[in-house]
Design a protein around this motif. Structure first.
Motif, PDB file in Angstrom:
ATOM      1  N   UNK A 340      -5.852  -8.338  -1.412  1.00 45.98           N
ATOM      2  CA  UNK A 340      -4.851  -7.256  -1.520  1.00 45.98           C
ATOM      3  C   UNK A 340      -5.316  -6.034  -0.734  1.00 45.98           C
ATOM      4  N   UNK A 341      -6.622  -5.739  -0.836  1.00 46.43           N
ATOM      5  CA  UNK A 341      -7.181  -4.598  -0.111  1.00 46.43           C
ATOM      6  C   UNK A 341      -7.067  -4.793   1.397  1.00 46.43           C
ATOM      7  N   UNK A 342      -7.271  -6.029   1.850  1.00 53.03           N
ATOM      8  CA  UNK A 342      -7.151  -6.316   3.288  1.00 53.03           C
ATOM      9  C   UNK A 342      -5.772  -5.918   3.792  1.00 53.03           C
ATOM     10  N   UNK A 343      -4.744  -6.183   3.005  1.00 53.45           N
ATOM     11  CA  UNK A 343      -3.374  -5.887   3.434  1.00 53.45           C
ATOM     12  C   UNK A 343      -3.080  -4.389   3.418  1.00 53.45           C
ATOM     13  N   UNK A 344      -3.324  -3.753   2.267  1.00 50.95           N
ATOM     14  CA  UNK A 344      -2.931  -2.333   2.219  1.00 50.95           C
ATOM     15  C   UNK A 344      -3.895  -1.428   2.986  1.00 50.95           C
ATOM     16  N   UNK A 345      -5.172  -1.824   3.102  1.00 52.17           N
ATOM     17  CA  UNK A 345      -6.089  -0.968   3.869  1.00 52.17           C
ATOM     18  C   UNK A 345      -5.873  -1.145   5.368  1.00 52.17           C
ATOM     19  N   UNK A 346      -5.575  -2.367   5.822  1.00 51.98           N
ATOM     20  CA  UNK A 346      -5.224  -2.561   7.229  1.00 51.98           C
ATOM     21  C   UNK A 346      -3.978  -1.755   7.554  1.00 51.98           C
ATOM     22  N   UNK A 347      -3.023  -1.749   6.626  1.00 49.46           N
ATOM     23  CA  UNK A 347      -1.801  -0.959   6.815  1.00 49.46           C
ATOM     24  C   UNK A 347      -2.125   0.526   6.910  1.00 49.46           C
ATOM     25  N   UNK A 348      -3.016   1.005   6.033  1.00 49.61           N
ATOM     26  CA  UNK A 348      -3.398   2.424   6.048  1.00 49.61           C
ATOM     27  C   UNK A 348      -4.080   2.804   7.356  1.00 49.61           C
ATOM     28  N   UNK A 349      -4.989   1.964   7.830  1.00 48.54           N
ATOM     29  CA  UNK A 349      -5.679   2.262   9.084  1.00 48.54           C
ATOM     30  C   UNK A 349      -4.717   2.247  10.273  1.00 48.54           C
ATOM     31  N   UNK A 350      -3.823   1.266  10.292  1.00 52.46           N
ATOM     32  CA  UNK A 350      -2.869   1.209  11.399  1.00 52.46           C
ATOM     33  C   UNK A 350      -1.877   2.369  11.333  1.00 52.46           C
ATOM     34  N   UNK A 401      -3.701   3.146  -4.999  1.00 47.82           N
ATOM     35  CA  UNK A 401      -3.797   4.014  -6.176  1.00 47.82           C
ATOM     36  C   UNK A 401      -3.652   3.226  -7.478  1.00 47.82           C
ATOM     37  N   UNK A 402      -3.232   1.983  -7.391  1.00 46.68           N
ATOM     38  CA  UNK A 402      -3.109   1.147  -8.580  1.00 46.68           C
ATOM     39  C   UNK A 402      -1.840   1.386  -9.366  1.00 46.68           C
ATOM     40  N   UNK A 403      -0.744   1.604  -8.659  1.00 51.81           N
ATOM     41  CA  UNK A 403       0.544   1.842  -9.299  1.00 51.81           C
ATOM     42  C   UNK A 403       1.269   0.501  -9.486  1.00 51.81           C
ATOM     43  N   UNK A 404       1.893   0.261 -10.658  1.00 54.37           N
ATOM     44  CA  UNK A 404       2.637  -0.991 -10.871  1.00 54.37           C
ATOM     45  C   UNK A 404       3.693  -1.225  -9.790  1.00 54.37           C
ATOM     46  N   UNK A 405       4.008  -2.471  -9.554  1.00 56.17           N
ATOM     47  CA  UNK A 405       4.902  -2.966  -8.510  1.00 56.17           C
ATOM     48  C   UNK A 405       4.187  -3.121  -7.160  1.00 56.17           C
ATOM     49  N   UNK A 406       2.908  -2.681  -7.110  1.00 52.36           N
ATOM     50  CA  UNK A 406       2.159  -2.783  -5.861  1.00 52.36           C
ATOM     51  C   UNK A 406       0.903  -3.627  -6.080  1.00 52.36           C
ATOM     52  N   UNK A 407       0.458  -4.286  -5.010  1.00 51.30           N
ATOM     53  CA  UNK A 407      -0.579  -5.315  -5.131  1.00 51.30           C
ATOM     54  C   UNK A 407      -1.903  -4.799  -5.682  1.00 51.30           C
ATOM     55  N   UNK A 408      -2.261  -3.576  -5.315  1.00 52.78           N
ATOM     56  CA  UNK A 408      -3.532  -3.025  -5.768  1.00 52.78           C
ATOM     57  C   UNK A 408      -3.641  -2.945  -7.275  1.00 52.78           C
ATOM     58  N   UNK A 409      -2.512  -2.733  -7.928  1.00 51.19           N
ATOM     59  CA  UNK A 409      -2.510  -2.662  -9.393  1.00 51.19           C
ATOM     60  C   UNK A 409      -2.956  -3.989  -9.996  1.00 51.19           C
ATOM     61  N   UNK A 492       2.431 -11.339  -3.950  1.00 50.79           N
ATOM     62  CA  UNK A 492       1.342 -12.138  -4.499  1.00 50.79           C
ATOM     63  C   UNK A 492       1.716 -12.870  -5.782  1.00 50.79           C
ATOM     64  N   UNK A 493       2.829 -12.505  -6.364  1.00 55.03           N
ATOM     65  CA  UNK A 493       3.206 -13.140  -7.632  1.00 55.03           C
ATOM     66  C   UNK A 493       4.539 -13.868  -7.564  1.00 55.03           C
ATOM     67  N   UNK A 494       5.439 -13.436  -6.650  1.00 52.75           N
ATOM     68  CA  UNK A 494       6.820 -13.934  -6.611  1.00 52.75           C
ATOM     69  C   UNK A 494       7.458 -13.756  -7.991  1.00 52.75           C
ATOM     70  N   UNK A 495       7.072 -12.637  -8.630  1.00 52.80           N
ATOM     71  CA  UNK A 495       7.535 -12.352  -9.989  1.00 52.80           C
ATOM     72  C   UNK A 495       7.922 -10.879 -10.063  1.00 52.80           C
ATOM     73  N   UNK A 496       9.057 -10.575 -10.673  1.00 53.95           N
ATOM     74  CA  UNK A 496       9.529  -9.192 -10.745  1.00 53.95           C
ATOM     75  C   UNK A 496       8.846  -8.383 -11.842  1.00 53.95           C
ATOM     76  N   UNK A 497       8.107  -9.047 -12.721  1.00 53.00           N
ATOM     77  CA  UNK A 497       7.379  -8.337 -13.780  1.00 53.00           C
ATOM     78  C   UNK A 497       6.218  -7.574 -13.141  1.00 53.00           C
ATOM     79  N   UNK A 498       6.232  -6.229 -13.144  1.00 49.92           N
ATOM     80  CA  UNK A 498       5.211  -5.458 -12.426  1.00 49.92           C
ATOM     81  C   UNK A 498       3.829  -5.515 -13.064  1.00 49.92           C
ATOM     82  N   UNK A 499       3.761  -5.961 -14.335  1.00 45.60           N
ATOM     83  CA  UNK A 499       2.484  -5.958 -15.045  1.00 45.60           C
ATOM     84  C   UNK A 499       1.835  -7.332 -15.102  1.00 45.60           C
ATOM     85  N   UNK A 500       2.493  -8.326 -14.556  1.00 43.75           N
ATOM     86  CA  UNK A 500       1.994  -9.690 -14.623  1.00 43.75           C
ATOM     87  C   UNK A 500       1.330 -10.082 -13.304  1.00 43.75           C
ATOM     88  N   UNK A 501       0.050 -10.460 -13.375  1.00 43.85           N
ATOM     89  CA  UNK A 501      -0.683 -10.778 -12.145  1.00 43.85           C
ATOM     90  C   UNK A 501      -0.630 -12.266 -11.794  1.00 43.85           C
TER      91      UNK A 501
END
Length: 685
Positions: A340-350, A401-409, A492-501
């Motif tokens: 997950x970090x690879x995706x959002x950190x690559x995005x941040x750097x780009x 930042x670890x907000x629900x609905x996003x992979x880092x969470x 990463x989940x194909x699930x709309x539940x933001x709290x389910x990993x």
């Protein structure tokens, strides 16, 4: 054969890109990117085909179909030492190959525009090729020795990319710092590998895992920590983290590839692979190192004004999370966060590269060569000028930042649950782990939104620069859009539940957290599950606090940041962050200065004493001896003795010659004289 060729193509394609571009790049010039992009594109397609074979874990039945590909050959053999090279592919390998291929392809695409006018355009893409080749080698390696070979190649290729703009002052220094700092960790890693080999008799990772059961626990702990030293260097963990911020001197796309998604993740990947044979004592040390790194880097990031420096320290902090997760017995969540970090950190750097690219163009238009295009104090209000970059960076910031609905969470929540569970089990000193984990989570949310507000919101800090800012072209924005989508939890989940990993991704990696040589993983996983909700609520709370503070200070400006800085400086915290915990200065005092003093003294001894006094003095003595030897040889031996003997012989012969007169009377007289002498002598006797 087809299977082997498919696996080897992950090495063949990128090295082919390197060979073509390094030898023929000057001829094909601007088409260099097409060659690199095509070959890495084929590798990406191959990665998708490979991962389609991966077998997920069936949570309901608690079973899975084991899938793996492996092959090896004897590289060389001498006496009792036999070294085998080979590949081992399973779900983890397939995922890592996909991550490297995807980020590599997007970086290639992004770089076609970002590096467009660079005079060494083809060389840049060649270096990307050899880096991806080296990284894939680490991922595919079935043995520690093969991993080590490619480990060093990654170090070489990162050196080339960090120091790419070698004509400038800082990049070569940064490249040297990265290279030399990593060598410290790599020496420890090699010693650890050899300890394991001499006790197990194999470099193969699976054979080592199964063969260390009868090894002395203290020695195994030492060997494990020595091997882990390689990860401390490569994944920029305390105390060898100092190289990564300086590595930002390289081109920004390189930062996305090396310092977010691949090279720095290699240490985490390697530690993940050796996790089953790491002793509980070794894991405790690893957890503490990860905790220190996560918190220290997060605190340091607060006071950075360079947009890439913020992301650099953010990367160090997130890597600390991953290492800490492995240390507390949660390798699955460490690997989850790696991806997950690879995706959002690559995005941040780009995204930061997109901003810097726009700033460069604006400053070039203004003929301003003094303003720093990476300083956030020169930005502000870019949201309307760069809507795609802003949206992508906001999404990836919410993810980190670890907000629900996003992979880092999803991944960070699992790590924090593991850390909290570890504290629940052991208490005492382990309280430092949740303090570091949740503290870093709050600080991360704070400094990342500080970056967003200083860059994209508020009034432009310099109106003349702002007027010439524009959105980046399509080759740069397409990767941003794709990576921002991959920063969503749904990806990463194909699930709309933001709290389910739980989802397709976790199903692929879940089984890897079920085995360890010394830990009861069923007990460990149960503890993580029980701590899940406590960790989730606490992580949401600290993330909210961090974001809220950032909004109040940098968006609403309700709190004076200078007053906050002075308040924290009452206990020295601000200066501690501003000066990066004085780590570089401490190293300068205890390592660099003594080393330079030692080398200066050694140089003095070598030149002034040994060379000037001993070597040159011996030369002077030799010259004097040779001078007198020459005099005695020529004037005495040659002139007096050798030539004197010949002169004496000549003189005597000249005198004796006169006795040979040819007159018979003289001869008779001589005989008579001799007879007289003989008679006299006889009479005397």
């Amino acid at each position: 054969m087809n299977e082997t060729f498919q696996i080897l193509s992950f090495l063949i394609l990128p090295i082919l890109s390197f060979i073509i571009l390094i030898f023929f790049g000057k001829r094909i010039k601007e088409h260099s990117s097409t060659v690199g992009l095509s070959l890495i594109g084929l590798m990406l397609l191959n990665a998708f085909l490979l991962i389609s074979n991966a077998q997920p874990y069936d949570k309901s039945s608690g079973s899975y179909d084991k899938w793996s590909l492996y092959n090896s050959f004897e590289w060389f053999s001498t006496g009792n030492l036999s070294v085998y090279l080979g590949y081992y592919v399973d779900n983890i390998t397939a995922i890592m190959l996909l991550v490297v291929a995807l980020i590599g392809f997007l970086v290639h695409l992004y770089s076609t525009e970002y590096m467009k006018d660079d005079p060494r355009y083809s060389r840049y893409f060649a270096f990307l090729g050899i880096f991806i080749f080296s990284m894939n080698g680490i991922v595919l390696a079935d043995s520690l020795i093969m991993m080590y070979i490619f480990w060093e190649l990654v170090g070489l290729s990162s050196f080339l990319l960090i120091g790419f703009w070698f004509e400038k002052k800082n990049p070569p220094m940064a490249a040297n710092k990265a290279f030399l700092t990593n060598r410290v960790g790599d020496i420890g890693m090699f010693i650890g590998i050899m300890i394991l080999y001499f006790h197990v008799g194999s470099f193969n990772i699976k054979e080592i895992i199964s063969g260390v059961s009868d090894m002395n626990s203290g020695l195994l702990t030492l060997a494990g920590l020595l091997v882990f030293m390689g990860a401390v260097g490569k994944s920029a963990q305390f105390p060898l983290h100092i190289w990564l911020p300086n590595a930002m001197e390289g081109p920004t796309p390189v930062s996305a590839l090396i310092h977010a998604a691949t090279m720095v993740a290699a240490g985490v990947y390697m530690t993940f692979r050796i996790f089953p044979f790491l002793t509980p004592d070794a894991l405790s040390v690893i957890a503490v190192i990860g905790a220190i790194t996560a918190l220290m880097a997060a605190i340091t990031a607060i006071t950075r004004n360079d947009i890439k420096a913020v992301l650099a320290y953010s990367t160090i902090s997130q890597l600390g999370y991953m290492i800490m997760a492995i240390g507390v017995g949660a390798p699955v969540y460490a690997f989850f966060h790696l991806v997950t970090h690879a995706m959002f950190k690559a995005c941040l750097f780009l995204c930061s590269g997109s901003v810097i690219h726009a700033m460069h163009h604006s400053l070039h238009h203004l003929d301003d060569h003094h303003t720093d295009p990476q300083d956030m104090n020169n930005m502000g209000g870019l949201k309307n000028k760069m809507p795609i970059t802003h949206a992508a960076m906001l999404i990836s910031t919410l993810a980190i930042a670890g907000v629900p609905f996003f992979s880092g969470f999803l991944s960070k929540d699992g790590i924090l649950a593991a850390v909290l569970s570890y504290y629940y089990k052991y208490n005492d000193w382990t309280i430092i782990l949740p303090i570091a984990g949740f503290g870093a989570a709050m600080i991360t949310a704070f400094y990342m939104f500080r970056l967003i507000f200083k860059t994209f919101y508020g009034k432009p800090m310099k109106k003349e620069i702002y007027d010439h800012i524009h959105e980046s072209p399509l080759p740069m924005t397409i990767p941003l859009i794709l990576l921002s989508v991959l920063s969503l939890a749904f990806s990463f989940t194909a699930n709309l539940n933001p709290l389910k990993s739980w989802g397709w991704f976790k199903a692929l990696i879940y089984k890897y957290g079920k085995y360890h040589n010394f830990l009861n993983m069923e007990y460990v996983n149960k503890g993580i599950k029980n701590a899940h909700y406590d960790a989730m609520y606490l992580s949401l709370f600290v993330a909210f606090i961090g974001i809220a503070l950032s909004v109040l200070i940098y968006y609403l400006k309700k709190i004076d940041v200078e007053k906050v800085a002075r308040l924290f400086n009452l206990v020295g915290l601000y200066n501690l962050s501003k000066n990066k915990f004085y780590i570089d200065k401490i190293y300068n005092i205890i390592l660099y200065k003594p080393f330079f003093s030692q080398t200066k003294f050694a140089s003095f001894v070598d030149w002034d004493i040994y060379d000037q006094k001993i070597i040159d003095a011996w030369g002077w003595i030799t010259l004097k001896i040779s001078k007198y030897a020459g005099i005695s040889d020529y004037s005495i031996l040659d002139q007096k003795i050798i030539d004197g003997s010949s002169h004496l012989t000549q003189y005597v012969s000249s005198k004796l010659r006169k006795t040979q007169s040819g007159i018979i009377q003289n001869y008779l007289l001589g005989v008579l004289a001799v007879l007289v002498v003989i008679i006299v002598v006889i009479n005397q006797i």
